[in-house]
Motif scaffolding. Structure first.
Motif, PDB file in Angstrom:
ATOM      1  N   CYS A 139      43.103  25.616  41.417  1.00 47.61           N
ATOM      2  CA  CYS A 139      41.692  26.015  41.441  1.00 47.61           C
ATOM      3  C   CYS A 139      41.588  27.539  41.350  1.00 47.61           C
ATOM      4  O   CYS A 139      42.360  28.257  41.990  1.00 47.61           O
ATOM      5  N   ASN A 140      40.637  28.036  40.599  1.00 50.64           N
ATOM      6  CA  ASN A 140      40.440  29.485  40.465  1.00 50.64           C
ATOM      7  C   ASN A 140      39.726  30.040  41.699  1.00 50.64           C
ATOM      8  O   ASN A 140      38.680  29.515  42.095  1.00 50.64           O
ATOM      9  N   ASN A 141      40.268  31.074  42.262  1.00 54.30           N
ATOM     10  CA  ASN A 141      39.646  31.743  43.425  1.00 54.30           C
ATOM     11  C   ASN A 141      39.005  30.714  44.359  1.00 54.30           C
ATOM     12  O   ASN A 141      37.807  30.747  44.620  1.00 54.30           O
ATOM     13  N   PHE A 142      39.838  29.797  44.863  1.00 46.57           N
ATOM     14  CA  PHE A 142      39.322  28.562  45.466  1.00 46.57           C
ATOM     15  C   PHE A 142      38.214  28.754  46.514  1.00 46.57           C
ATOM     16  O   PHE A 142      37.148  28.158  46.415  1.00 46.57           O
ATOM     17  N   TYR A 143      38.463  29.607  47.517  1.00 48.73           N
ATOM     18  CA  TYR A 143      37.456  29.751  48.583  1.00 48.73           C
ATOM     19  C   TYR A 143      36.123  30.263  48.004  1.00 48.73           C
ATOM     20  O   TYR A 143      35.049  29.814  48.378  1.00 48.73           O
ATOM     21  N   ILE A 144      36.237  31.223  47.084  1.00 43.21           N
ATOM     22  CA  ILE A 144      35.031  31.797  46.485  1.00 43.21           C
ATOM     23  C   ILE A 144      34.295  30.709  45.689  1.00 43.21           C
ATOM     24  O   ILE A 144      33.074  30.576  45.770  1.00 43.21           O
ATOM     25  N   SER A 145      35.067  29.925  44.928  1.00 45.19           N
ATOM     26  CA  SER A 145      34.452  28.878  44.115  1.00 45.19           C
ATOM     27  C   SER A 145      33.740  27.846  44.990  1.00 45.19           C
ATOM     28  O   SER A 145      32.674  27.353  44.630  1.00 45.19           O
ATOM     29  N   CYS A 146      34.334  27.508  46.145  1.00 46.23           N
ATOM     30  CA  CYS A 146      33.692  26.564  47.075  1.00 46.23           C
ATOM     31  C   CYS A 146      32.349  27.120  47.546  1.00 46.23           C
ATOM     32  O   CYS A 146      31.344  26.425  47.583  1.00 46.23           O
ATOM     33  N   GLU A 147      32.346  28.409  47.900  1.00 50.90           N
ATOM     34  CA  GLU A 147      31.111  29.033  48.384  1.00 50.90           C
ATOM     35  C   GLU A 147      30.058  29.031  47.286  1.00 50.90           C
ATOM     36  O   GLU A 147      28.870  28.822  47.549  1.00 50.90           O
ATOM     37  N   ARG A 148      30.486  29.256  46.046  1.00 45.30           N
ATOM     38  CA  ARG A 148      29.536  29.332  44.934  1.00 45.30           C
ATOM     39  C   ARG A 148      28.897  27.975  44.637  1.00 45.30           C
ATOM     40  O   ARG A 148      27.763  27.912  44.173  1.00 45.30           O
ATOM     41  N   VAL A 149      29.638  26.889  44.895  1.00 44.39           N
ATOM     42  CA  VAL A 149      29.074  25.560  44.656  1.00 44.39           C
ATOM     43  C   VAL A 149      27.790  25.382  45.469  1.00 44.39           C
ATOM     44  O   VAL A 149      26.804  24.833  44.999  1.00 44.39           O
ATOM     45  N   PHE A 150      27.811  25.876  46.702  1.00 46.63           N
ATOM     46  CA  PHE A 150      26.663  25.663  47.582  1.00 46.63           C
ATOM     47  C   PHE A 150      25.693  26.831  47.578  1.00 46.63           C
ATOM     48  O   PHE A 150      24.633  26.768  48.178  1.00 46.63           O
ATOM     49  N   ASN A 151      26.089  27.918  46.929  1.00 45.00           N
ATOM     50  CA  ASN A 151      25.218  29.081  46.868  1.00 45.00           C
ATOM     51  C   ASN A 151      25.339  29.745  45.492  1.00 45.00           C
ATOM     52  O   ASN A 151      26.006  30.756  45.333  1.00 45.00           O
ATOM     53  N   PRO A 152      24.685  29.141  44.499  1.00 48.13           N
ATOM     54  CA  PRO A 152      24.833  29.616  43.116  1.00 48.13           C
ATOM     55  C   PRO A 152      24.425  31.082  42.935  1.00 48.13           C
ATOM     56  O   PRO A 152      24.825  31.705  41.947  1.00 48.13           O
ATOM     57  N   ALA A 153      23.681  31.638  43.891  1.00 51.24           N
ATOM     58  CA  ALA A 153      23.307  33.048  43.776  1.00 51.24           C
ATOM     59  C   ALA A 153      24.524  33.957  43.799  1.00 51.24           C
ATOM     60  O   ALA A 153      24.451  35.122  43.414  1.00 51.24           O
ATOM     61  N   LEU A 154      25.665  33.425  44.254  1.00 47.01           N
ATOM     62  CA  LEU A 154      26.890  34.226  44.321  1.00 47.01           C
ATOM     63  C   LEU A 154      27.609  34.305  42.977  1.00 47.01           C
ATOM     64  O   LEU A 154      28.551  35.077  42.808  1.00 47.01           O
ATOM     65  N   GLU A 155      27.151  33.499  42.025  1.00 49.50           N
ATOM     66  CA  GLU A 155      27.752  33.485  40.684  1.00 49.50           C
ATOM     67  C   GLU A 155      27.704  34.882  40.062  1.00 49.50           C
ATOM     68  O   GLU A 155      26.705  35.588  40.180  1.00 49.50           O
ATOM     69  N   ASP A 156      28.805  35.283  39.434  1.00 50.91           N
ATOM     70  CA  ASP A 156      28.909  36.580  38.743  1.00 50.91           C
ATOM     71  C   ASP A 156      28.784  37.802  39.645  1.00 50.91           C
ATOM     72  O   ASP A 156      28.733  38.929  39.172  1.00 50.91           O
ATOM     73  N   LYS A 157      28.702  37.579  40.957  1.00 53.50           N
ATOM     74  CA  LYS A 157      28.622  38.713  41.889  1.00 53.50           C
ATOM     75  C   LYS A 157      30.003  38.967  42.480  1.00 53.50           C
ATOM     76  O   LYS A 157      30.802  38.047  42.600  1.00 53.50           O
ATOM     77  N   PRO A 158      30.269  40.232  42.864  1.00 54.65           N
ATOM     78  CA  PRO A 158      31.540  40.485  43.559  1.00 54.65           C
ATOM     79  C   PRO A 158      31.496  39.914  44.983  1.00 54.65           C
ATOM     80  O   PRO A 158      30.624  40.299  45.774  1.00 54.65           O
ATOM     81  N   VAL A 159      32.386  38.983  45.283  1.00 54.02           N
ATOM     82  CA  VAL A 159      32.354  38.293  46.582  1.00 54.02           C
ATOM     83  C   VAL A 159      33.754  38.285  47.193  1.00 54.02           C
ATOM     84  O   VAL A 159      34.743  38.094  46.487  1.00 54.02           O
ATOM     85  N   VAL A 160      33.839  38.522  48.509  1.00 58.12           N
ATOM     86  CA  VAL A 160      35.099  38.300  49.217  1.00 58.12           C
ATOM     87  C   VAL A 160      34.857  37.341  50.369  1.00 58.12           C
ATOM     88  O   VAL A 160      33.751  37.264  50.912  1.00 58.12           O
ATOM     89  N   VAL A 161      35.897  36.581  50.727  1.00 57.56           N
ATOM     90  CA  VAL A 161      35.860  35.772  51.939  1.00 57.56           C
ATOM     91  C   VAL A 161      36.797  36.447  52.928  1.00 57.56           C
ATOM     92  O   VAL A 161      37.924  36.814  52.581  1.00 57.56           O
ATOM     93  N   LEU A 162      36.296  36.658  54.151  1.00 56.68           N
ATOM     94  CA  LEU A 162      37.093  37.357  55.166  1.00 56.68           C
ATOM     95  C   LEU A 162      37.743  36.357  56.113  1.00 56.68           C
ATOM     96  O   LEU A 162      37.179  35.301  56.396  1.00 56.68           O
TER      97      LEU A 162
END
Ligand SMILES: [Mg+2]
Length: 440
Positions: A24-47
């Motif tokens: 899976c590509n950037n798995f944690y980030i991709s999981c977050e994006r599934v439920f919050n599409p506003a994160l698409e194409d934005k710079p995101v980190v999971v801490l």
């Protein structure tokens, strides 16, 4: 295996016994994006939970040059400049999404080895070599449609090469559109490609070995592939010799099938009706923990920690939302239902808040290891251990014979209000994320 001598004139990359590595590509980030599409194409980190380090980065963040495991405070300046969004980790969500991805992937091959939370090997032996790229595309499309997670597929004759092919698919060295099949390349093309990949990118070649290799002028994958395996075994280890053989298409690392113990066990469910009080929630958590413990014992494993999570209904946007998870260490790794249920309820007390309507809870067992690999210490209470083993044995055999749940511990409750639905409507499998059928 059979093909044991190395002849560099002849590279075995024909995909005669192809293995796919799906990651899976950037798995944690991709999981977050599934439920919050506003994160698409934005710079995101999971801490990470405790130390506030970046444990996952979106491509946008990677491009800014932020390294993995960078503490958040060191990134703050960069974050302000580029509007990096930092999220705290939600391992319950990642575990749940992983189970869904893996269950779909298991339908693509008779043999699957789940290697980590976001990657697995699939045996494609016997598939038409010409059609593997198209098959890889089907895998990608299916996972994207059903779970919403982007994956890349690497295909080659050995696990080490499949890993490398996946790396290429991701980095777009070769193989467009997220699928790379080394079987489609000529030996000259492969040599050229391998000469552009740093040796440290090879699976199993760690940082220390990389430094040593570079000092010996072995800087690229191609340098290592053409190195003398006997000499490398003497200077390093049999492991590196095996890596060299694998790079030449000679399988040395077997595919570990599903028979091997899982790395984690997740049991969770959406409630038939929302619950708000602690007792109902704790019944559900106890029930899920005992069911997870049963699966754990069936695998012959023990768990070192457990994650409990609770959440409100994300689709009732007007209701107050609450979504928390906590990881509880079990002390000594255990498979004992009573201990795991106690740990789960203890975790729940630390995250439970009054005044919310909860829709879902779950338990994720982590740090799994084979039971017989645990060394008993001098101070272990042998008699107590023995008693626990016997009790769990009796419990499992009764449940096997009399049906699931015949013998349970009192904490999981007899009413199970959370399990009942108010109406008899069938679940909205395709329109409601919350009611997707869950892979267990
Ligand atoms: Mg990944």
């Amino acid at each position: 295996m059979g093909r044991c001598d190395l002849d560099h004139q002849k590279i075995y990359l024909s995909s005669a016994m192809p293995i796919a590595l799906v990651d899976c590509n950037n798995f944690y980030i991709s999981c977050e994006r599934v439920f919050n599409p506003a994160l698409e194409d934005k710079p995101v980190v999971v801490l990470s939970n405790n130390d506030g380090c970046a444990v996952a980065r979106s491509n946008e963040v990677k491009e800014l040059g932020a390294k993995m495991a960078t503490p958040w405070f060191k990134m703050e300046k960069l974050a302000k400049q580029h509007g990096i969004i930092a999220l705290s980790s939600n391992y319950a969500l990642y575990g749940d999404m992983s189970a869904r991805v893996m269950s779909i992937l298991s339908t693509f091959s008779p043999k699957q080895e789940i290697y980590s939370i976001d990657e697995c090997f699939l045996d494609l032996n016997g598939f038409d070599p010409q059609s593997l790229v198209a098959y890889g595309q089907t895998i990608r499309k299916t996972i994207n449609q059903h779970v919403g997670i982007p994956v890349c597929v690497g295909i080659a004759d050995t696990k080490t090469l499949a890993k490398l092919a996946n790396h290429c698919a991701k980095k777009r060295y070769a193989g467009k559109d997220g699928v790379c099949d080394f079987g489609r390349y000529s030996t000259t093309q492969i040599s050229k490609l391998f000469a552009t990949i740093p040796v440290g990118d090879i699976w199993g070649v760690g940082r220390k070995i990389t430094e040593k290799l570079i000092a010996m002028k072995i800087e690229t994958v191609e340098n290592l592939r053409t190195a003398n395996p006997n000499r490398m075994r003497q200077q390093f280890s049999i492991v590196l010799e095996r890596t060299i053989k694998e790079l030449n298409g000679i399988p040395c690392i077997e595919l570990d099938e599903a028979g091997t113990p899982r790395q984690q066990i997740m049991v969770s469910r959406s409630f038939g009706q929302e619950v708000s009080n602690f007792d109902d929630l704790s019944e559900s958590v106890a029930y899920f923990a005992s069911s997870a413990a049963e699966k754990l014992r069936k695998d012959g494993s023990v768990a070192a920690s457990l994650c409990v999570f609770i959440q409100t209904n994300p689709f009732k946007e007007k209701s107050p939302q609450y979504n928390r998870s906590v990881v509880v260490p079990t002390g000594k790794p255990t498979g004992d239902t009573v201990k795991l249920v106690n740990a789960a309820i203890h975790g729940l007390t630390t995250i439970y808040r009054d005044g919310f309507n909860y829709k879902k809870s779950g338990v994720l067992l982590m740090g799994l290891q084979p039971k017989n690999a645990i060394q008993s210490s001098l101070f272990d209470d042998v008699a107590e251990q023995d008693k626990s083993n016997k009790l769990m044995g009796v419990m499992d055999s009764i449940n096997r014979r009399m049906g699931k749940g015949s013998m349970a511990i009192a904490a999981s409750g007899t009413q199970q209000r959370w399990a009942m639905r108010r109406d008899s409507k069938s679940p909205n499998y395709t329109t409601d994320w919350d009611e997707l059928p869950e892979a267990r």
